[in-house]
Design an enzyme around this catalytic site. Structure first.
Site, PDB file in Angstrom:
ATOM      1  N   LYS A  80      -4.158   8.590   1.451  1.00 27.28           N
ATOM      2  CA  LYS A  80      -5.501   7.753   1.591  1.00 27.28           C
ATOM      3  C   LYS A  80      -5.862   7.418   2.990  1.00 27.28           C
ATOM      4  CE  LYS A  80      -5.117   7.377  -2.895  1.00 27.28           C
ATOM      5  NZ  LYS A  80      -4.158   6.601  -3.589  1.00 27.28           N
ATOM      6  N   ASP A 127       1.922  -2.957  -2.823  1.00 27.11           N
ATOM      7  CA  ASP A 127       1.635  -1.380  -2.893  1.00 27.11           C
ATOM      8  C   ASP A 127       0.134  -1.283  -1.783  1.00 27.11           C
ATOM      9  OD1 ASP A 127       0.284   0.966  -3.351  1.00 27.11           O
ATOM     10  OD2 ASP A 127       0.154   0.852  -5.461  1.00 27.11           O
ATOM     11  N   TRP A 154      -4.537   0.237 -10.535  1.00 22.37           N
ATOM     12  CA  TRP A 154      -2.990   0.786 -10.380  1.00 22.37           C
ATOM     13  C   TRP A 154      -1.878  -0.368 -10.243  1.00 22.37           C
ATOM     14  CZ3 TRP A 154      -2.174   5.210  -9.740  1.00 22.37           C
ATOM     15  CH2 TRP A 154      -3.091   6.385  -9.360  1.00 22.37           C
TER      16      TRP A 154
END
Ligand SMILES: *Cc1c(COP(=O)(O)O)cnc(C)c1O
Length: 358
Positions: A195, A171, A101
């Protein structure tokens, strides 16, 4: 009703009690005669929901007064572009690469200007996050970006960077609200909701007030943090229902005792799983002990040919979503806040049986 445990990386498991409450309130919210989905986002009912969601989030996550909380769309991936548009201000930026990511975030940022990698663990296969002391911070950069929990590789930072020279942008999509965080160490924190917060569609951005003044004039208004901050995140229609659901999750967490309480549960859950993996040679997790994610636990079976039958067997017993990400294969158990410890116990029992029979 079929009972199952959902180990998916996201969209992910939600607390049962939250879904039951949403079900009870779905058609007629608090005698309003309306479903939350049908409400005008500027009407008095929805505004009362929205204001409580924000204030609950602020108290739960201990957000300081000099930070705005924005409820946006576009997912974490939209922020890959929005961060440079809102913060770069013609200068350079630093990126830490610790997994899929954060690498993707760096790549998405490249067209916006002079981006450099402050540290990377790519050459060691992301087996450990770059040590905070090894980050090469350029004091003339506008910010340094990192991903504090790599959802695919299962790599988490437990110590957070405390950098005084430039703002830190994080993030936190896959572990936000899993433990307390000192927000004052960050310039910007963002997270997609699907999530650890609620349904997909909502992206929460926390931004320090002084960073709202430097956006590029090219920034689309819906993605301009300052414009959104000045308009209660309602320059466009927000994801009203996702925000309402996130609010129910915040109330659930507050009732549970807040983030220190959920952190204790998360530690127990992760220990149960990692301890079993470490107790046998049949399963392995490749991540350095000090960076093993409490939320996303990738593991492999020594005989790689067994992964598919492991996943199918688990599904037959009601354990969903254990197939590893297509990029890395193997198995991954995502064990977010809403996964009860019973789910981990059922998984570990199955892992033991599977080992015995193979
Ligand atoms: C899931 C995830 C993303 C991508 O989120 P989208 O909502 O698909 O944009 C980005 N970063 C991390 C750490 C994630 O876990």
């Amino acid at each position: 009703m079929k009972c199952s445990y959902n180990f998916s990386a996201g969209p992910a498991v939600l607390p049962k009690s939250v879904m039951l409450r949403a079900q009870a309130e779905m058609i007629d919210w608090h005698d309003s005669g309306l479903s939350v989905m049908e409400m005008s986002h500027r009407g008095k009912h929805y505004m009362s929901i929205f204001e409580k969601v924000e204030s609950d989030f602020r108290s739960l996550f201990n957000v300081p007064k000099n930070y705005k909380v924005l409820f946006l769309q576009g997912g974490a991936i939209a922020q890959n572009s929005m961060v440079p548009l809102n913060l770069l201000n013609g200068k350079k930026a630093n990126y830490v690469v610790s997994g899929y990511w954060s690498k993707r975030t760096y790549q998405d940022a490249l067209p916006f200007g002079d981006m450099s990698i402050a540290a990377s663990s790519e050459s060691i296969g992301y087996g450990k996050a770059p040590d905070l002391n090894d980050w090469k911070i350029d004091p003339s950069a506008s910010y340094v970006h990192f991903c504090s929990n790599e959802t695919i590789h299962g790599v988490e930072y437990f110590d957070m960077p405390s950098i005084k020279t430039i703002p830190v942008v994080a993030d936190m999509s896959s572990h936000i609200l899993s433990r307390p965080v000192d927000i004052s160490q960050f310039g910007v924190i963002y997270a997609g909701a699907q999530k650890n917060i609620g349904p997909a569609g909502l992206t929460i951005v926390i931004v320090r007030d002084d960073l709202l003044e430097v956006a590029s004039p090219l920034t689309p208004s819906v993605f301009n943090w300052k414009t959104q901050a000045e308009n209660q995140s309602m320059i466009n229609t927000p994801t009203t229902y996702s925000i309402y659901m996130a609010g129910l999750v915040f109330e659930w967490l507050i009732e549970l005792g807040g983030l220190s309480a959920i952190e204790k549960q998360n530690i127990k859950k992760a220990e149960l799983l990692y301890n079993y993996i470490d107790s046998t040679d049949f399963y392995t997790n490749p991540i350095d002990i000090k960076n093993r994610s409490r939320m996303n636990v990738p593991f492999r079976i020594q005989n790689e040919d067994l992964h598919a039958s492991f996943v199918t067997g688990a599904e037959n017993l009601g354990m969903i979503g254990l197939k590893g990400h297509r990029l890395v294969g193997g198995i991954r158990a995502s064990i977010y806040n809403a996964m009860p410890i019973e789910g981990i116990q059922v998984l570990v029992d199955y892992m033991k049986d599977f080992e015995k029979s193979h």
